[in-house]
Design a protein around this motif. Structure first.
Motif, PDB file in Angstrom:
ATOM      1  N   PRO A   1     -21.643  30.034 -46.911  1.00 14.51           N
ATOM      2  CA  PRO A   1     -20.170  30.863 -46.854  1.00 14.51           C
ATOM      3  C   PRO A   1     -19.598  30.220 -47.825  1.00 14.51           C
ATOM      4  O   PRO A   1     -19.401  29.674 -48.799  1.00 14.51           O
ATOM      5  N   THR A   2     -18.333  31.277 -48.380  1.00 17.35           N
ATOM      6  CA  THR A   2     -18.166  31.890 -49.404  1.00 17.35           C
ATOM      7  C   THR A   2     -16.347  31.960 -49.569  1.00 17.35           C
ATOM      8  O   THR A   2     -17.147  33.616 -48.772  1.00 17.35           O
ATOM      9  N   LEU A   3     -15.414  32.005 -49.891  1.00 12.80           N
ATOM     10  CA  LEU A   3     -14.400  32.565 -49.747  1.00 12.80           C
ATOM     11  C   LEU A   3     -13.654  32.325 -50.942  1.00 12.80           C
ATOM     12  O   LEU A   3     -13.508  31.416 -51.378  1.00 12.80           O
ATOM     13  N   TRP A   4     -13.342  33.563 -51.173  1.00 13.25           N
ATOM     14  CA  TRP A   4     -12.770  33.625 -52.390  1.00 13.25           C
ATOM     15  C   TRP A   4     -11.404  34.684 -52.236  1.00 13.25           C
ATOM     16  O   TRP A   4     -11.005  35.040 -52.003  1.00 13.25           O
ATOM     17  N   LEU A   5      -9.927  33.858 -52.832  1.00 13.15           N
ATOM     18  CA  LEU A   5      -9.101  33.744 -53.188  1.00 13.15           C
ATOM     19  C   LEU A   5      -8.838  34.247 -54.432  1.00 13.15           C
ATOM     20  O   LEU A   5      -8.555  33.352 -55.145  1.00 13.15           O
ATOM     21  N   SER A   6      -8.256  35.094 -54.768  1.00 11.09           N
ATOM     22  CA  SER A   6      -7.576  35.828 -55.755  1.00 11.09           C
ATOM     23  C   SER A   6      -6.527  37.423 -55.930  1.00 11.09           C
ATOM     24  O   SER A   6      -5.604  37.337 -54.877  1.00 11.09           O
ATOM     25  N   TRP A   7      -6.110  37.825 -56.996  1.00 12.79           N
ATOM     26  CA  TRP A   7      -4.930  38.895 -56.780  1.00 12.79           C
ATOM     27  C   TRP A   7      -5.267  39.763 -57.830  1.00 12.79           C
ATOM     28  O   TRP A   7      -6.467  40.173 -58.592  1.00 12.79           O
ATOM     29  N   TRP A   8      -4.763  40.840 -57.617  1.00 13.54           N
ATOM     30  CA  TRP A   8      -5.007  41.978 -57.977  1.00 13.54           C
ATOM     31  C   TRP A   8      -3.618  42.551 -58.276  1.00 13.54           C
ATOM     32  O   TRP A   8      -2.681  42.758 -58.222  1.00 13.54           O
ATOM     33  N   GLY A   9      -3.703  42.682 -60.000  1.00 14.53           N
ATOM     34  CA  GLY A   9      -2.570  43.025 -60.932  1.00 14.53           C
ATOM     35  C   GLY A   9      -1.917  41.413 -61.247  1.00 14.53           C
ATOM     36  O   GLY A   9      -2.593  41.171 -62.052  1.00 14.53           O
ATOM     37  N   SER A  10      -1.134  41.676 -61.113  1.00 13.01           N
ATOM     38  CA  SER A  10      -0.530  40.360 -62.784  1.00 13.01           C
ATOM     39  C   SER A  10       0.937  38.849 -62.815  1.00 13.01           C
ATOM     40  O   SER A  10       1.103  38.569 -63.119  1.00 13.01           O
ATOM     41  N   ASP A  11       0.094  39.259 -61.051  1.00  2.65           N
ATOM     42  CA  ASP A  11       1.031  38.044 -60.203  1.00  2.65           C
ATOM     43  C   ASP A  11       0.635  37.170 -59.585  1.00  2.65           C
ATOM     44  O   ASP A  11      -0.149  37.628 -58.432  1.00  2.65           O
ATOM     45  N   PRO A  12       0.094  36.390 -60.268  1.00  4.41           N
ATOM     46  CA  PRO A  12      -1.218  35.219 -59.119  1.00  4.41           C
ATOM     47  C   PRO A  12      -0.319  34.723 -58.375  1.00  4.41           C
ATOM     48  O   PRO A  12      -0.983  34.090 -57.026  1.00  4.41           O
ATOM     49  N   ALA A  13       1.158  34.902 -58.069  1.00  2.00           N
ATOM     50  CA  ALA A  13       2.131  34.021 -56.503  1.00  2.00           C
ATOM     51  C   ALA A  13       1.795  34.459 -55.815  1.00  2.00           C
ATOM     52  O   ALA A  13       1.852  34.084 -54.599  1.00  2.00           O
ATOM     53  N   LEU A  14       1.072  35.330 -56.217  1.00  2.00           N
ATOM     54  CA  LEU A  14       0.827  36.802 -54.385  1.00  2.00           C
ATOM     55  C   LEU A  14      -0.225  36.373 -53.280  1.00  2.00           C
ATOM     56  O   LEU A  14      -0.520  35.879 -52.299  1.00  2.00           O
ATOM     57  N   ALA A  15      -1.143  35.825 -54.347  1.00  2.00           N
ATOM     58  CA  ALA A  15      -2.402  35.257 -53.529  1.00  2.00           C
ATOM     59  C   ALA A  15      -1.406  33.596 -53.126  1.00  2.00           C
ATOM     60  O   ALA A  15      -2.555  32.720 -51.961  1.00  2.00           O
ATOM     61  N   GLU A  16      -0.992  31.977 -53.312  1.00  2.00           N
ATOM     62  CA  GLU A  16      -0.625  31.830 -53.182  1.00  2.00           C
ATOM     63  C   GLU A  16       0.872  31.730 -52.089  1.00  2.00           C
ATOM     64  O   GLU A  16       0.443  30.915 -51.058  1.00  2.00           O
ATOM     65  N   ARG A  17       0.790  32.528 -51.847  1.00  2.00           N
ATOM     66  CA  ARG A  17       1.820  33.335 -50.711  1.00  2.00           C
ATOM     67  C   ARG A  17       1.042  33.872 -49.466  1.00  2.00           C
ATOM     68  O   ARG A  17       1.685  33.361 -48.471  1.00  2.00           O
ATOM     69  N   LEU A  18       0.092  34.743 -49.581  1.00  2.00           N
ATOM     70  CA  LEU A  18      -1.213  34.657 -48.677  1.00  2.00           C
ATOM     71  C   LEU A  18      -1.718  33.140 -48.154  1.00  2.00           C
ATOM     72  O   LEU A  18      -1.433  32.932 -46.721  1.00  2.00           O
ATOM     73  N   SER A  19      -2.101  31.870 -48.834  1.00  2.00           N
ATOM     74  CA  SER A  19      -2.436  31.046 -48.905  1.00  2.00           C
ATOM     75  C   SER A  19      -1.338  30.245 -47.799  1.00  2.00           C
ATOM     76  O   SER A  19      -1.688  29.488 -47.252  1.00  2.00           O
ATOM     77  N   ARG A  20      -0.155  30.458 -48.372  1.00  4.17           N
ATOM     78  CA  ARG A  20       0.655  29.643 -47.591  1.00  4.17           C
ATOM     79  C   ARG A  20       0.813  30.089 -46.620  1.00  4.17           C
ATOM     80  O   ARG A  20       1.746  29.262 -45.607  1.00  4.17           O
ATOM     81  N   GLY A  21       1.229  31.479 -46.559  1.00  3.75           N
ATOM     82  CA  GLY A  21       0.940  32.067 -45.234  1.00  3.75           C
ATOM     83  C   GLY A  21       0.305  31.566 -43.948  1.00  3.75           C
ATOM     84  O   GLY A  21       0.251  31.319 -42.773  1.00  3.75           O
ATOM     85  N   LEU A  22      -0.600  31.475 -44.713  1.00  4.86           N
ATOM     86  CA  LEU A  22      -2.337  31.139 -44.080  1.00  4.86           C
ATOM     87  C   LEU A  22      -1.886  29.594 -42.912  1.00  4.86           C
ATOM     88  O   LEU A  22      -2.660  29.079 -42.178  1.00  4.86           O
ATOM     89  N   ALA A  23      -1.080  28.348 -43.805  1.00  5.08           N
ATOM     90  CA  ALA A  23      -1.252  27.499 -43.371  1.00  5.08           C
ATOM     91  C   ALA A  23       0.086  27.176 -42.671  1.00  5.08           C
ATOM     92  O   ALA A  23      -0.056  25.860 -42.268  1.00  5.08           O
ATOM     93  N   ASP A  24       1.069  27.840 -43.005  1.00  3.79           N
ATOM     94  CA  ASP A  24       1.965  27.297 -42.390  1.00  3.79           C
ATOM     95  C   ASP A  24       1.943  27.687 -40.249  1.00  3.79           C
ATOM     96  O   ASP A  24       1.832  28.911 -40.017  1.00  3.79           O
ATOM     97  N   PRO A  25       1.705  26.906 -39.458  1.00  2.04           N
ATOM     98  CA  PRO A  25       1.440  27.132 -37.563  1.00  2.04           C
ATOM     99  C   PRO A  25       2.165  27.443 -36.940  1.00  2.04           C
ATOM    100  O   PRO A  25       1.916  27.993 -35.763  1.00  2.04           O
ATOM    101  N   ARG A  26       3.358  28.483 -37.775  1.00  2.00           N
ATOM    102  CA  ARG A  26       4.586  29.034 -37.365  1.00  2.00           C
ATOM    103  C   ARG A  26       4.436  30.277 -37.201  1.00  2.00           C
ATOM    104  O   ARG A  26       4.032  31.304 -36.455  1.00  2.00           O
TER     105      ARG A  26
END
Length: 652
Positions: free
Chosen positions: A543-568
């Motif tokens: 099993p492999t999970l790849w977190l990446s981005w398309w474009g010039s803003d890697p902050a979107l990848a962090e926003r996606l993972s931060r949304g997954l980590a928020d239990p609310r």
């Protein structure tokens, strides 16, 4: 001999000083601050509906290690009864099985909010359990009351505890036993590879220990509850401090310290201000021979007592089973008081899995239920619910006055789940994190991506049976093929040019996601657009999970993972398909979509790049029609040759 009056006065002063000192030693130097805990923060997203003549609700919270201040600690409940109940019906409230209040339904209609003081706890008491036990009726005929379905009482989700510690607790246990509205992990900006791995482990462990608490990643101290990562030589390795800014737990950046934090959390210890690490047992333990008892799932001898229809619910997830099982079954060992069928009483048992009825039992006159029920694996989800329902119907002649309630208890040690093995991973996000068993690794494209990796690992650790503590490896900047290693699963957080894998979406150029039913474009990603992506696929069966981005803003990848980590947000509980995409609709809003890019789902098209698979899929109906016509023509020719009448011979 005459006595000195000054000496006598000094002795009196000394006695008063000793008395005052003895009184002061029994009074806390600094009173603790109130710590309100709402039912909603404890996991009750909706108000609890109690049904039947005498249902029961138990809510448990950890008690401060030095006890509570009984003058200031209380629990506030919102109790809303059904409007058709008899006003003389009562609701009992117990704390640790000690009766502390009785309320009439007639009074609750006027004022549904009640406040019950929490008495002083006995020494060593670790938990505070509040029990709400109504005794409801409409008339003197309990059978008629049950058949109306109006024996109802609602306990509001805005009910809350307010606990005031008798003495502020500065032990490590005091930090771990509380429920915080938010935690902050403070990590230094410049980390060594060893410290980066320790920070990732610490965030994953905190996410597992505090599953309902949002945990933020920060590079500077903040107010409120926080955990700080200290240098590796920090002594003691774990230390809890209470400062004017809030509560702080300091952890050394060492594997041993983080493993010790987990090992000590599982025990009842941690009563000192700090501990020194000596040796920690191996965290990875194999599941027992494909069996988990209800006690091992955290369910200890559940008991039912009452009338009408009652249920025992057992919640479990695939991570607790170690993956998606084969040949799953539930072994049930239930005891009950006998229901006399000779007078017309009846008792029926039902077994449900995720709302689907599996078995029914006639339990009238029986005192035990020893059965093994097959649980279809096609009904399994990431989170599952096994329900045992018992319908107790009394004969009309037994409904007046007193009626013996039904008592049912499940033996936790001999009841549980059995399975023969595990199914192979299918490459769908629904099976995450159950398949993340054994040793794993996280591949980082850059140190700046560590917070994004921590949020993703923490989101999966919240859902796992045990915290995920993978090794950290930094990927080369120029990219290329990944090195194979001795790991069972991997998570990659890297730019598109750093990874070359056969993922569901190849990020080398623009792409489109097509709906195969109407051939419409559901998503189009252009080179100038910013898009965060999380893809799940199998690499050589791993099993492999790849977190990446398309474009010039890697902050979107962090926003996606931060949304997954928020239990609310509960976003991690809704993972579907095998690809997640996130784009910033506004600076404050990130829209996340899940896609099924398996052969049975959506299709990916790369404009300007020929794909015979997609071409074959788009024109499959025409190809089938042409093939059918060719077969028909061929069959007709064969028929013409084989069915031609023989010519009669010409006489010589």
């Amino acid at each position: 001999m005459s006595r000195d009056p000054n000496k006598k006065v000094s002795q009196r002063r000394r006695r008063w000083a000793l008395l005052v000192a003895s009184l002061l030693c029994c009074v806390p130097v600094e009173a603790g601050q109130a710590e309100p805990l709402s039912f909603q923060r404890l996991g009750y997203e909706r108000s609890v509906l109690l049904q039947g003549s005498n249902p029961r609700l138990d809510v448990t919270v950890p008690a401060p290690i030095n006890g509570v201040d009984p003058e200031a600690s209380f629990v506030q409940l919102r109790l809303e009864p059904s409007p058709v109940l008899k006003p003389t019906s009562t609701v009992r409230v117990l704390i640790n099985d000690e009766l502390v209040g009785i309320f009439l339904v007639g009074d609750l209609r006027q004022e549904p909010v009640v406040r019950v003081p929490i008495p002083d706890l006995p020494p060593g008491e670790r938990f505070i359990t509040v029990s709400v036990q109504p005794f409801l009726s409409i008339s003197d005929d309990i059978c008629a009351d049950l058949n109306t379905g109006n024996l109802l009482l609602t306990v509001g989700r805005d009910s809350f505890f307010e606990l005031v510690p008798r003495v502020p607790d500065t032990t490590v246990a005091g930090f771990l036993r509380l429920v915080y509205p938010q935690l902050t992990l403070v990590v230094p900006a410049n980390l060594t590879p060893e410290a980066a791995e320790a920070a990732l482990w610490l965030y994953s462990l905190l996410s597992h220990l505090f599953p309902q608490t949002p945990i933020l990643w920060s590079n500077r101290p903040v107010a409120g509850a926080q955990v700080t990562l200290e240098p590796a030589n920090f002594t003691p390795h774990l230390q809890h401090e209470i400062t004017p800014e809030g509560s702080r737990l300091r952890v050394a950046a060492r594997r041993e310290a983080i493993l010790a934090l987990y090992e000590e959390w599982k025990r009842a210890g941690l009563v000192s201000r700090g501990i020194q690490v000596t040796r920690v047992a191996d965290l990875e333990r194999a599941l027992r021979a494909n069996r988990l008892s209800f006690r091992e799932l955290g369910i200890v001898d559940p008991l039912l007592r009452g009338f009408g229809s009652q249920s025992l619910v057992f919640n479990f997830n695939l991570s607790q089973l170690g993956g998606r099982p084969r040949d799953l079954a539930a072994q049930l060992d239930v005891i009950m008081n006998p229901v006399d069928g000779r007078v017309g009483d009846r008792l029926t048992g039902y077994v449900f899995l995720n709302g689907v009825l599996l078995r029914t039992y006639n339990l009238t006159g029986r005192t035990q239920l020893n059965e093994t029920v097959t649980l279809p694996t096609r009904l399994l989800r990431r989170f599952n619910q096994l329900e045992l329902r018992f319908d107790y119907g009394a004969s009309p002649g037994n409904c007046q006055g007193s009626l013996t309630p039904l008592t049912v208890q499940v033996r936790s040690d001999s009841s549980g789940l059995l399975w023969s093995g595990y199914q192979a991973p299918s490459g769908e996000l629904q099976e995450i994190p159950a398949v993340l068993q054994g040793s794993g690794r996280v591949g980082l494209g850059d140190l700046q991506l560590l917070p994004a990796a921590a949020y993703l690992v923490g989101a999966l650790s919240r859902l796992a049976a045990r915290p995920l503590l993978p090794a950290v490896k930094f990927l080369p900047k120029e990219g290329g093929k990944l090195e194979s290693g001795n790991f069972a699963w991997q998570i990659l957080v890297a730019a598109p040019e750093q990874v070359e894998l056969n993922s569901p979406i190849r990020l080398g150029s623009q792409f489109e996601i097509l709906n195969p039913l109407n051939q419409q474009v559901a998503l189009a990603a252009q080179p100038q657009e910013n898009l965060g992506l999380l893809q799940y696929f199998l690499v050589q069966g791993k099993p492999t999970l790849w977190l990446s981005w398309w474009g010039s803003d890697p902050a979107l990848a962090e926003r996606l993972s931060r949304g997954l980590a928020d239990p609310r947000s509960r976003l991690a509980n809704q993972l579907q398909g095998n690809v997640l995409t996130a784009y910033a609709a506004t600076p404050q809003l990130t829209q996340v979509q899940s896609w099924d890019l398996t052969p049975q789902g959506y299709r990916v098209r790369y404009p300007g790049r020929f794909s015979w698979q997609l071409l074959l899929w788009q024109y499959r109906y025409w190809l089938v029609l042409v093939l059918a016509l060719l077969l028909a023509v061929g069959a007709w020719n064969v028929y013409q040759r084989l069915a031609r009448r023989p010519e009669s011979p010409i006489p010589s």
